[in-house]
Design an enzyme around this catalytic site. Sequence first.
Site, PDB file in Angstrom:
ATOM      1  N   THR A  33      89.481   6.341  40.604  1.00 22.45           N
ATOM      2  CA  THR A  33      89.883   7.169  39.472  1.00 22.45           C
ATOM      3  C   THR A  33      88.794   8.193  39.169  1.00 22.45           C
ATOM      4  O   THR A  33      87.743   8.207  39.815  1.00 22.45           O
ATOM      5  CB  THR A  33      90.206   6.285  38.246  1.00 22.45           C
ATOM      6  OG1 THR A  33      90.829   7.086  37.242  1.00 22.45           O
ATOM      7  CG2 THR A  33      88.961   5.640  37.667  1.00 22.45           C
ATOM      8  N   ASN A  34      89.051   9.067  38.240  1.00 20.00           N
ATOM      9  CA  ASN A  34      88.065  10.033  37.765  1.00 20.00           C
ATOM     10  C   ASN A  34      87.687   9.646  36.346  1.00 20.00           C
ATOM     11  O   ASN A  34      88.511   9.079  35.629  1.00 20.00           O
ATOM     12  CB  ASN A  34      88.679  11.434  37.715  1.00 20.00           C
ATOM     13  CG  ASN A  34      88.742  12.095  39.071  1.00 20.00           C
ATOM     14  OD1 ASN A  34      88.376  11.520  40.088  1.00 20.00           O
ATOM     15  ND2 ASN A  34      89.221  13.320  39.084  1.00 20.00           N
ATOM     16  N   ILE A  35      86.487  10.002  35.927  1.00 22.93           N
ATOM     17  CA  ILE A  35      86.102   9.743  34.542  1.00 22.93           C
ATOM     18  C   ILE A  35      86.719  10.828  33.662  1.00 22.93           C
ATOM     19  O   ILE A  35      86.424  12.008  33.830  1.00 22.93           O
ATOM     20  CB  ILE A  35      84.571   9.732  34.388  1.00 22.93           C
ATOM     21  CG1 ILE A  35      83.965   8.618  35.240  1.00 22.93           C
ATOM     22  CG2 ILE A  35      84.187   9.563  32.920  1.00 22.93           C
ATOM     23  CD1 ILE A  35      82.450   8.610  35.250  1.00 22.93           C
ATOM     24  N   SER A  36      87.634  10.435  32.796  1.00 19.56           N
ATOM     25  CA  SER A  36      88.247  11.373  31.860  1.00 19.56           C
ATOM     26  C   SER A  36      88.831  10.589  30.704  1.00 19.56           C
ATOM     27  O   SER A  36      89.651   9.698  30.907  1.00 19.56           O
ATOM     28  CB  SER A  36      89.363  12.159  32.550  1.00 19.56           C
ATOM     29  OG  SER A  36      90.125  12.870  31.600  1.00 19.56           O
TER      30      SER A  36
END
Length: 220
Positions: A33-36
């Site tokens: 995942t991406n950090i958001s």
Amino acid sequence: LEALFVPQRLAGRKVLMTAGPTFEPIDAVRGITNISSGKMGYALARACRDAGAEVTLVSGPTGLPCPEDVQRLDVGTAQEMYDAVLRHAGSADIFIGVAAVADYRVRNRAEHKLKKGDSVPVIELEENPDILATVASLPAAPFCVGFAAESRNLLEYADAKRRRKKVPLLVANLVQKAMGRDTNEVLLLDDAGSHALPEMDKQALAARLVEELAARLPPA
Ligand code: CTP
Ligand code: CA
């Protein structure tokens, strides 16, 4: 009541947006995942709503409550986000891509949980479709706004990104200025050049971005 005093800059307009991260499964219990946090995207969804727009928010997993009077479509993977956006892009006047979309997905995704003991797994990646670039290239494309989070060379990378994706307006920030914070400090890039906005609260910035986008919108 407060909304009554917000100028209805987007009255009658349909806004389609993406927000949050995407999640690309590796196996039954793991993923990339991406950090958001989704905070900037959700703030913008509220600001568009307050400006009179009909808002459809295609959201990755954020844990945030759905803003009132916003239609939210929950998705997991970038491909699901792409599919949901393309189903609605034809009827949108404005598309805003705020999501931190995973650039790659796992090609050799395992159906069941990977177990220790065998050889160390090798994760093969393949590229996800570019949602913003695809929407911007549609024959009757909505007015497109992109976001760019960079960790260095902000102006250079963001300018190249805006040209590559062919979007009239790009909002760029250094990740260090926004990630995990309630404030953000951005650069606006358009055909005329770049313009720095002061650091502000994400909800205040969202209202300002609505003003900036409304001012650039072709007449209805
Ligand atoms: N974006 C998108 N679909 C993707 C990747 C990005 O719609 N598959 C959108 C984001 O929502 C954002 C903009 O494109 O509005 C820029 O995203 P970013 O990750 O910064 O750009 P990339 O083109 O993926 O470039 P890189 O990650 O290499 O910097
Ligand atoms: Ca990316």
